[in-house]
Design a protein around this motif. Structure first.
Motif, short mmCIF file in Angstrom:
data_model
loop_
_atom_site.label_atom_id
_atom_site.label_comp_id
_atom_site.label_asym_id
_atom_site.label_seq_id
_atom_site.Cartn_x
_atom_site.Cartn_y
_atom_site.Cartn_z
N MET A 1 0.59 -0.90 0.19
CA MET A 1 0.74 0.41 -0.07
C MET A 1 0.79 1.19 -0.06
SD MET A 1 -1.15 0.52 4.05
CE MET A 1 -1.85 2.13 3.84
N SER A 2 0.13 2.70 -0.32
CA SER A 2 1.28 3.83 -1.09
C SER A 2 1.28 5.03 0.76
CB SER A 2 0.34 5.09 -1.58
OG SER A 2 0.82 5.82 -2.16
N ILE A 3 2.45 5.02 1.31
CA ILE A 3 2.48 5.75 2.80
C ILE A 3 2.59 6.88 2.26
CG2 ILE A 3 3.09 5.49 5.02
CD1 ILE A 3 2.43 2.64 4.91
N SER A 4 1.70 8.03 2.53
CA SER A 4 2.07 9.28 2.46
C SER A 4 3.10 9.71 3.51
CB SER A 4 1.08 9.37 2.98
OG SER A 4 0.04 9.50 4.14
N ALA A 5 3.66 11.00 2.96
CA ALA A 5 5.26 11.89 3.68
C ALA A 5 3.71 12.11 5.18
CB ALA A 5 4.96 12.44 2.74
N LYS A 6 2.88 12.76 4.86
CA LYS A 6 2.17 12.87 6.55
C LYS A 6 1.88 11.87 7.25
CE LYS A 6 -2.12 14.76 8.24
NZ LYS A 6 -3.60 14.56 7.33
N GLU A 7 1.96 11.00 6.70
CA GLU A 7 2.09 9.75 8.09
C GLU A 7 2.80 9.34 8.33
OE1 GLU A 7 -1.98 6.46 6.02
OE2 GLU A 7 -0.04 6.95 5.01
N ASP A 21 13.06 4.71 8.98
CA ASP A 21 12.72 3.59 9.64
C ASP A 21 11.48 3.98 10.14
OD1 ASP A 21 15.28 2.87 10.15
OD2 ASP A 21 15.57 3.78 12.03
N CYS A 22 10.40 4.49 9.94
CA CYS A 22 9.15 5.44 10.21
C CYS A 22 8.22 4.56 9.03
CB CYS A 22 8.54 6.68 10.28
SG CYS A 22 9.15 6.97 11.90
N LYS A 23 9.15 5.19 7.88
CA LYS A 23 8.35 4.85 6.40
C LYS A 23 8.26 2.92 6.43
CE LYS A 23 7.97 5.19 1.46
NZ LYS A 23 8.49 6.15 0.20
N LYS A 24 9.69 2.13 6.24
CA LYS A 24 9.57 1.36 6.39
C LYS A 24 8.65 0.34 7.11
CE LYS A 24 14.39 1.04 4.70
NZ LYS A 24 15.82 0.53 5.52
N ALA A 25 8.41 0.59 8.65
CA ALA A 25 7.37 0.70 9.60
C ALA A 25 6.20 0.57 9.04
CB ALA A 25 7.90 0.99 11.48
N LEU A 26 6.12 1.41 8.72
CA LEU A 26 4.03 1.88 8.35
C LEU A 26 4.61 0.66 7.06
CD1 LEU A 26 4.06 5.29 8.55
CD2 LEU A 26 2.61 3.54 9.84
N VAL A 27 4.80 1.04 6.33
CA VAL A 27 4.88 -0.20 5.01
C VAL A 27 4.27 -1.82 5.32
CG1 VAL A 27 5.94 -1.31 3.12
CG2 VAL A 27 6.07 1.66 3.28
N GLU A 28 5.40 -2.24 6.25
CA GLU A 28 5.25 -3.46 6.73
C GLU A 28 4.20 -3.82 7.40
OE1 GLU A 28 8.25 -5.94 9.96
OE2 GLU A 28 8.91 -4.52 9.48
N THR A 29 3.57 -2.45 7.60
CA THR A 29 2.10 -3.06 8.83
C THR A 29 1.32 -2.69 8.29
OG1 THR A 29 3.25 -1.34 9.81
CG2 THR A 29 3.69 -2.81 11.21
N ASP A 30 1.32 -1.97 6.81
CA ASP A 30 0.08 -1.79 6.41
C ASP A 30 -0.48 -0.61 6.68
OD1 ASP A 30 0.62 -4.10 4.22
OD2 ASP A 30 -1.28 -5.22 5.49
N GLY A 31 0.24 0.54 7.20
CA GLY A 31 0.32 1.76 7.56
C GLY A 31 -0.96 1.54 8.86
#
Length: 276
Positions: A1-7, A21-31
């Motif tokens: 899924m796409s993770i926004s810069a805001k998230e 690290d934050c982006k990878k964690a959000l991608v790994e957990t589907d946001g």
């Protein structure tokens, strides 16, 4: 899924972790933010475990006293490099730990680390920061002191801290005298307050050293004990606080200096914490 810069930025504000690290964690957990936080915490735990055997020879000693200076605490928060010791987040966490120590007076370091700081304990916050910074962090010393007047002192760019408890103050302003004594402790590193406070094993070792030195000098065996006791008295004079020559005026001892400030003024106890 796409993770926004805001998230990503929102998670960064919540955790203090790096953007990637934050982006990878959000991608790994589907946001899923809660799951992403756990991913980041596990990363910190892995980094902490991997660096457990590293030495922490840098850091900052934090000292705090209350308004009337009857209570003081000192906490040494350490890291691996001088660069991290100057990091604003590292210093802020150290301040937070020292403040909690002052407010709660925990029994020891483990009890201090177990104190809650929001949803996490300080032990957990240290692990989290280890993951973000990539260095081993630790609380290696914690002292609490109560007395008539407690005077704190920090030296060597924050790597050495002293607490001095003065007694028989008789209502006199003795803070400046306390600072002089604290600087003496920082510079001269006395082993005890007076000769009665020197550990028996140290006394025994000094007597043996004195005897052996006299023996090497060819002194008769019958004289060794007397010579060793003379050397021991010199050791007391040089290495116990109240007997030491005052560094600002070596014609008087610390005991004599304090008595000159206010009759009967002396030191009840002191603590010296050194990093590295």
């Amino acid at each position: 899924m796409s993770i926004s810069a805001k998230e990503v930025n929102e998670l960064r504000k919540m955790t203090g972790a790096g953007m990637m690290d934050c982006k990878k964690a959000l991608v790994e957990t589907d946001g899923d933010f809660d799951a992403a936080i756990q991913v980041l915490r596990k990363k910190g735990q892995k980094v902490s475990a991997a660096r457990a055997d590293r030495e922490t020879t840098e850091g900052v000693v934090f000292v705090k006293t209350n308004a009337d200076q009857t209570t003081g605490v000192a906490v040494a928060f350490t890291c691996e490099t001088d660069f991290v010791a100057k990091n604003a987040d590292f210093v802020a966490l150290g301040e937070e730990i020292a403040t909690a120590a002052f407010e709660n007076k925990p029994a020891d370091i483990e009890a201090l680390k177990a104190l809650k700081a929001g949803d996490l304990t300080f032990a957990e916050k240290i692990v989290d920061m280890t993951g973000k910074i990539g260095e081993k962090l630790d609380v290696i010393a914690y002292e609490v002191m109560e007395g008539e007047v407690i005077v704190p002192y920090v030296h060597m760019g924050g790597k050495l801290g002293v607490l001095v408890s003065l007694k028989n103050t008789n209502g006199t302003d003795v803070v400046e005298a306390g600072k002089d004594v604290a600087m003496q402790i920082a510079a001269m590193n006395p082993v005890a307050l007076d000769k009665d406070g020197v550990d028996a094993s140290v006394v025994e070792k000094e007597i043996e050293i004195g005897k052996e030195q006299a023996r090497q000098e060819g002194k008769p065996e019958a004289m060794l004990e007397k010579i060793a006791m003379g050397k021991l008295n010199k050791f007391y004079k040089e290495n116990t606080l109240l007997s030491q020559a005052f560094v600002k005026d070596n014609k008087q001892s610390i005991s004599q200096y304090l008595d000159g400030v206010s009759k009967g003024l002396t030191v009840a106890e002191f603590k010296r914490i050194n990093i590295g």
